[in-house]
Design a protein around this motif. Structure first.
Motif, PDB file in Angstrom:
ATOM      1  N   TYR A  64      10.122  -2.463   4.308  1.00  0.00           N
ATOM      2  CA  TYR A  64       8.659  -1.903   4.587  1.00  0.00           C
ATOM      3  C   TYR A  64       8.747  -1.696   6.103  1.00  0.00           C
ATOM      4  CZ  TYR A  64       7.251  -2.540  -0.368  1.00  0.00           C
ATOM      5  OH  TYR A  64       7.023  -2.787  -1.652  1.00  0.00           O
ATOM      6  N   THR A  65       9.236  -2.837   6.826  1.00  0.00           N
ATOM      7  CA  THR A  65       8.719  -2.809   8.320  1.00  0.00           C
ATOM      8  C   THR A  65       9.572  -1.718   8.960  1.00  0.00           C
ATOM      9  OG1 THR A  65       8.517  -5.275   8.463  1.00  0.00           O
ATOM     10  CG2 THR A  65       9.017  -4.123  10.487  1.00  0.00           C
ATOM     11  N   LEU A  66      10.861  -1.753   8.606  1.00  0.00           N
ATOM     12  CA  LEU A  66      11.807  -0.648   9.275  1.00  0.00           C
ATOM     13  C   LEU A  66      11.393   0.927   8.796  1.00  0.00           C
ATOM     14  CD1 LEU A  66      15.166  -2.183   9.344  1.00  0.00           C
ATOM     15  CD2 LEU A  66      13.731  -1.919  11.159  1.00  0.00           C
ATOM     16  N   GLY A  67      10.682   0.709   7.623  1.00  0.00           N
ATOM     17  CA  GLY A  67      10.250   2.281   7.069  1.00  0.00           C
ATOM     18  C   GLY A  67       8.825   2.500   7.129  1.00  0.00           C
ATOM     19  N   ALA A  68       8.256   1.737   8.015  1.00  0.00           N
ATOM     20  CA  ALA A  68       6.613   2.176   8.531  1.00  0.00           C
ATOM     21  C   ALA A  68       5.839   1.966   7.430  1.00  0.00           C
ATOM     22  CB  ALA A  68       6.688   3.274   9.343  1.00  0.00           C
ATOM     23  N   GLY A  69       6.010   1.117   6.150  1.00  0.00           N
ATOM     24  CA  GLY A  69       5.193   0.809   5.268  1.00  0.00           C
ATOM     25  C   GLY A  69       4.574  -0.378   5.186  1.00  0.00           C
ATOM     26  N   ILE A  70       4.865  -1.293   6.154  1.00  0.00           N
ATOM     27  CA  ILE A  70       4.291  -2.650   6.073  1.00  0.00           C
ATOM     28  C   ILE A  70       2.803  -2.792   6.428  1.00  0.00           C
ATOM     29  CG2 ILE A  70       4.739  -3.430   8.587  1.00  0.00           C
ATOM     30  CD1 ILE A  70       5.868  -5.523   6.030  1.00  0.00           C
ATOM     31  N   ASP A  71       2.096  -3.718   5.818  1.00  0.00           N
ATOM     32  CA  ASP A  71       0.846  -3.879   6.483  1.00  0.00           C
ATOM     33  C   ASP A  71       0.966  -4.585   7.798  1.00  0.00           C
ATOM     34  OD1 ASP A  71      -2.300  -4.668   4.964  1.00  0.00           O
ATOM     35  OD2 ASP A  71      -1.667  -5.635   6.938  1.00  0.00           O
ATOM     36  N   PRO A  72       0.470  -4.175   8.882  1.00  0.00           N
ATOM     37  CA  PRO A  72       0.889  -4.890  10.328  1.00  0.00           C
ATOM     38  C   PRO A  72       0.348  -6.092  10.517  1.00  0.00           C
ATOM     39  CG  PRO A  72      -0.335  -2.657  10.538  1.00  0.00           C
ATOM     40  CD  PRO A  72       0.033  -2.959   9.260  1.00  0.00           C
ATOM     41  N   GLU A  73      -1.190  -5.859   9.983  1.00  0.00           N
ATOM     42  CA  GLU A  73      -1.902  -7.309  10.231  1.00  0.00           C
ATOM     43  C   GLU A  73      -1.234  -8.655   9.348  1.00  0.00           C
ATOM     44  OE1 GLU A  73      -5.266  -4.714  10.065  1.00  0.00           O
ATOM     45  OE2 GLU A  73      -3.771  -4.467  11.718  1.00  0.00           O
ATOM     46  N   ARG A  74      -1.188  -8.254   8.119  1.00  0.00           N
ATOM     47  CA  ARG A  74      -0.480  -9.356   7.237  1.00  0.00           C
ATOM     48  C   ARG A  74       0.750  -9.911   7.835  1.00  0.00           C
ATOM     49  NH1 ARG A  74      -0.141  -7.237   2.167  1.00  0.00           N
ATOM     50  NH2 ARG A  74      -1.811  -6.068   2.454  1.00  0.00           N
ATOM     51  N   GLY A  75       1.703  -8.765   7.942  1.00  0.00           N
ATOM     52  CA  GLY A  75       2.955  -9.051   8.329  1.00  0.00           C
ATOM     53  C   GLY A  75       3.792  -8.859   6.981  1.00  0.00           C
ATOM     54  N   TRP A  76       3.328  -8.929   5.819  1.00  0.00           N
ATOM     55  CA  TRP A  76       4.200  -8.667   4.728  1.00  0.00           C
ATOM     56  C   TRP A  76       3.555  -7.782   3.644  1.00  0.00           C
ATOM     57  CZ3 TRP A  76       1.512 -10.101   0.038  1.00  0.00           C
ATOM     58  CH2 TRP A  76       0.556 -10.667   0.313  1.00  0.00           C
ATOM     59  N   GLY A  77       4.318  -6.897   2.775  1.00  0.00           N
ATOM     60  CA  GLY A  77       3.489  -6.017   1.706  1.00  0.00           C
ATOM     61  C   GLY A  77       3.132  -4.763   2.310  1.00  0.00           C
ATOM     62  N   ARG A  78       2.575  -4.114   1.415  1.00  0.00           N
ATOM     63  CA  ARG A  78       2.505  -2.633   2.052  1.00  0.00           C
ATOM     64  C   ARG A  78       1.069  -2.350   2.632  1.00  0.00           C
ATOM     65  NH1 ARG A  78       4.155   1.533  -0.591  1.00  0.00           N
ATOM     66  NH2 ARG A  78       2.970   2.464   1.214  1.00  0.00           N
ATOM     67  N   ALA A  79       1.157  -1.450   3.541  1.00  0.00           N
ATOM     68  CA  ALA A  79      -0.229  -0.929   3.986  1.00  0.00           C
ATOM     69  C   ALA A  79      -1.126  -0.312   3.015  1.00  0.00           C
ATOM     70  CB  ALA A  79      -0.086   0.007   5.400  1.00  0.00           C
ATOM     71  N   LYS A  80      -2.446  -0.453   3.240  1.00  0.00           N
ATOM     72  CA  LYS A  80      -3.509   0.042   2.359  1.00  0.00           C
ATOM     73  C   LYS A  80      -3.384  -0.347   0.871  1.00  0.00           C
ATOM     74  CE  LYS A  80      -3.742   4.423   5.087  1.00  0.00           C
ATOM     75  NZ  LYS A  80      -2.278   5.157   5.129  1.00  0.00           N
ATOM     76  N   GLU A  81      -2.885  -1.600   0.841  1.00  0.00           N
ATOM     77  CA  GLU A  81      -2.610  -2.047  -0.460  1.00  0.00           C
ATOM     78  C   GLU A  81      -4.017  -2.534  -1.131  1.00  0.00           C
ATOM     79  OE1 GLU A  81      -0.922  -2.143  -3.181  1.00  0.00           O
ATOM     80  OE2 GLU A  81       0.860  -3.603  -2.192  1.00  0.00           O
ATOM     81  N   THR A  82      -3.861  -2.429  -2.655  1.00  0.00           N
ATOM     82  CA  THR A  82      -5.013  -2.742  -3.401  1.00  0.00           C
ATOM     83  C   THR A  82      -4.433  -3.826  -4.472  1.00  0.00           C
ATOM     84  OG1 THR A  82      -4.474  -0.910  -4.812  1.00  0.00           O
ATOM     85  CG2 THR A  82      -6.300  -0.481  -3.270  1.00  0.00           C
ATOM     86  N   TRP A  83      -5.322  -4.433  -5.115  1.00  0.00           N
ATOM     87  CA  TRP A  83      -4.989  -5.694  -5.734  1.00  0.00           C
ATOM     88  C   TRP A  83      -5.402  -5.625  -7.145  1.00  0.00           C
ATOM     89  CZ3 TRP A  83      -1.430  -8.409  -2.782  1.00  0.00           C
ATOM     90  CH2 TRP A  83      -1.583  -8.175  -1.527  1.00  0.00           C
ATOM     91  N   THR A  84      -5.459  -4.492  -7.857  1.00  0.00           N
ATOM     92  CA  THR A  84      -6.019  -4.196  -8.935  1.00  0.00           C
ATOM     93  C   THR A  84      -5.360  -4.906 -10.354  1.00  0.00           C
ATOM     94  OG1 THR A  84      -6.863  -2.146  -8.427  1.00  0.00           O
ATOM     95  CG2 THR A  84      -7.076  -2.507 -10.917  1.00  0.00           C
ATOM     96  N   VAL A  85      -4.040  -4.868 -10.052  1.00  0.00           N
ATOM     97  CA  VAL A  85      -2.917  -5.449 -11.325  1.00  0.00           C
ATOM     98  C   VAL A  85      -3.243  -6.961 -11.034  1.00  0.00           C
ATOM     99  CG1 VAL A  85      -0.903  -5.698 -12.234  1.00  0.00           C
ATOM    100  CG2 VAL A  85      -1.703  -3.309 -11.454  1.00  0.00           C
ATOM    101  N   LYS A  86      -3.355  -7.354  -9.879  1.00  0.00           N
ATOM    102  CA  LYS A  86      -3.162  -9.211  -9.612  1.00  0.00           C
ATOM    103  C   LYS A  86      -4.540  -9.453 -10.300  1.00  0.00           C
ATOM    104  CE  LYS A  86      -2.420 -12.335  -5.853  1.00  0.00           C
ATOM    105  NZ  LYS A  86      -3.905 -13.082  -5.593  1.00  0.00           N
ATOM    106  N   ASP A  87      -5.614  -8.867 -10.040  1.00  0.00           N
ATOM    107  CA  ASP A  87      -6.817  -9.333 -10.542  1.00  0.00           C
ATOM    108  C   ASP A  87      -6.927  -9.202 -12.161  1.00  0.00           C
ATOM    109  OD1 ASP A  87      -7.731  -9.835  -7.836  1.00  0.00           O
ATOM    110  OD2 ASP A  87      -8.901  -7.761  -7.797  1.00  0.00           O
ATOM    111  N   GLU A  88      -6.433  -8.048 -12.756  1.00  0.00           N
ATOM    112  CA  GLU A  88      -6.349  -8.030 -14.286  1.00  0.00           C
ATOM    113  C   GLU A  88      -5.709  -9.100 -14.760  1.00  0.00           C
ATOM    114  OE1 GLU A  88      -7.973  -5.757 -16.284  1.00  0.00           O
ATOM    115  OE2 GLU A  88      -9.363  -5.219 -14.507  1.00  0.00           O
ATOM    116  N   LEU A  89      -4.316  -9.230 -14.004  1.00  0.00           N
ATOM    117  CA  LEU A  89      -3.640 -10.297 -14.802  1.00  0.00           C
ATOM    118  C   LEU A  89      -4.422 -11.853 -14.606  1.00  0.00           C
ATOM    119  CD1 LEU A  89      -0.161  -9.474 -13.062  1.00  0.00           C
ATOM    120  CD2 LEU A  89      -0.511  -9.760 -15.480  1.00  0.00           C
ATOM    121  N   ALA A  90      -5.158 -12.033 -13.426  1.00  0.00           N
ATOM    122  CA  ALA A  90      -5.814 -13.191 -13.431  1.00  0.00           C
ATOM    123  C   ALA A  90      -7.004 -13.436 -14.548  1.00  0.00           C
ATOM    124  CB  ALA A  90      -6.252 -13.178 -11.959  1.00  0.00           C
ATOM    125  N   ALA A  91      -7.561 -12.273 -14.733  1.00  0.00           N
ATOM    126  CA  ALA A  91      -8.559 -12.293 -15.605  1.00  0.00           C
ATOM    127  C   ALA A  91      -8.055 -12.457 -17.217  1.00  0.00           C
ATOM    128  CB  ALA A  91      -9.260 -10.677 -15.726  1.00  0.00           C
TER     129      ALA A  91
END
Ligand code: GDP
Ligand code: CA
Length: 332
Positions: A63-90
């Motif tokens: 993701y970093t070398l492919g310019a898809g990383i979230d630069p602030e977090r430093g890991w994971g995708r930019a413009k990420e959303t967390w719907t599946v994670k929240d649904e799993l938690a539910a």
């Protein structure tokens, strides 16, 4: 110039941005095509969660070398959303502590499907790279399953001693449980992934990224074939310190070093890796200017700015490492 880099996730991928820039700049000056860079990435953080095979360090690099990383977090995708994670938690589906983003999940779905179909991780990594075009050859350290486990206990007497996956210790418990040791489970029987040993053997220089010395670089070195290839290559091996002024720059590497009895300092990490002439890893070692004056027997130490604040600064770190390589190479 064939450059091989050993690296983990966040520190490793930032460093690779600099190496890629430096390799490209150099070749432009000489009018050649870009110098080949091969990155050998730690896979011992890999984990299966909710049926998905997740490779945190390979993904950070891709993701970093492919310019898809979230630069602030430093890991994971930019413009990420967390719907599946929240649904799993539910649903109360455990574990809930791992950051599993919706965009990221697509990567894990494809990887898991390919692995289930019988493709080795190295082939999967190459296939994912067709989208991300990292501009360097990204190789997992091994196609075999190696996972760092942490043995923890409540006190010095070993009360309630138990083992858990590194990710659980690191992310769920923020490395706050008392760790007795790290075990790279599966490393003993693991082979280097295709291309790894050949790349090290053919390298003109091997760089050790400023990555976690214990659970990123240490686990790569726990693969016998890789350690042997590094001992035998004629290429100088130059490392960059992830510790500046006695602390990890980002993250919690200072939590891992004491567990294996290493000092949390630039010199401590160099001594942990050891001098190649004494059977260790390093010919040269870069420390930050803050740590100027550091000296380690048998290793050429140089102090340069080691904060990877932007690509130019990081490329200058790579340049400095290549310069040290040239010097120790000449002397040999
Ligand atoms: P992880 O797998 O995501 O933990 O990442 P790595 O193992 O590749 O890198 C983690 C290490 O990177 C930490 O130990 C940090 O000290 C180091 N690091 C992060 N940013 C910098 C930086 O700007 N300069 C240096 N010298 N080290 C850094
Ligand atoms: Ca990692």
């Amino acid at each position: 110039m064939r450059i091989v880099v050993l690296a983990g996730g966040i520190g490793g991928s930032r460093f690779l941005l600099g190496v890629r820039a430096e390799a490209g700049r150099d070749s432009q000056q000489n009018g050649d095509s870009a110098e080949p860079v091969t990155a050998i990435i730690n896979t011992a953080d890999d984990v299966t969660l909710h049926g998905l095979r997740i490779c945190p360090d390979l993904d950070s690099v891709m993701y970093t070398l492919g310019a898809g990383i979230d630069p602030e977090r430093g890991w994971g995708r930019a413009k990420e959303t967390w719907t599946v994670k929240d649904e799993l938690a539910a649903y109360g589906a455990e574990p809930t502590w791992f950051g599993l983003g919706d965009r990221d999940i697509a990567t894990h779905l494809i990887r898991t499907r390919m692995l289930d179909a019988g493709y080795p991780l190295s082939a999967v990594t190459e296939a994912l790279g067709e989208r991300w075009r990292p501009g360097v050859k990204v190789l997992p350290m091994t196609d075999d399953r190696v996972e760092t486990h942490v043995v923890v206990a409540d006190d010095d007497k070993g009360t309630n001693r138990r083992a858990m996956h590194f990710q659980e210790w690191w992310i769920r418990h923020h490395a706050e449980l008392r760790a007795e040791k790290f075990v790279p489970t599966g490393a003993e029987d693991a082979s280097a992934a295709p291309g790894v040993v050949a790349a090290i053997a053919a390298a003109d220089v091997v760089l050790i990224a400023p990555s976690n010395p214990v659970v990123s670089i240490g686990t790569i070195l726990s693969i016998d074939q890789i350690r042997t290839a590094l001992a035998q290559t004629s290429a100088p091996v130059i490392g960059l310190s992830p510790i500046i002024g006695g602390a990890a720059v980002r993250g919690m590497a200072e939590k891992c070093l004491p567990v294996i009895g290493a000092e949390v300092s630039a010199a401590g990490v160099a001594r942990l890796y050891g001098a190649r002439r004494d059977g260790g890893l390093l010919d040269g070692w870069l420390v930050d200017e803050t740590d100027a004056g550091t000296s380690v027997d048998g290793i050429e130490v140089r102090a340069v700015p080691l904060w990877m604040t932007d690509v130019d600064t990081t490329a200058a770190m790579a340049r400095a490492a290549l310069d040290v390589a040239q010097e120790v190479g000449k002397r040999a």
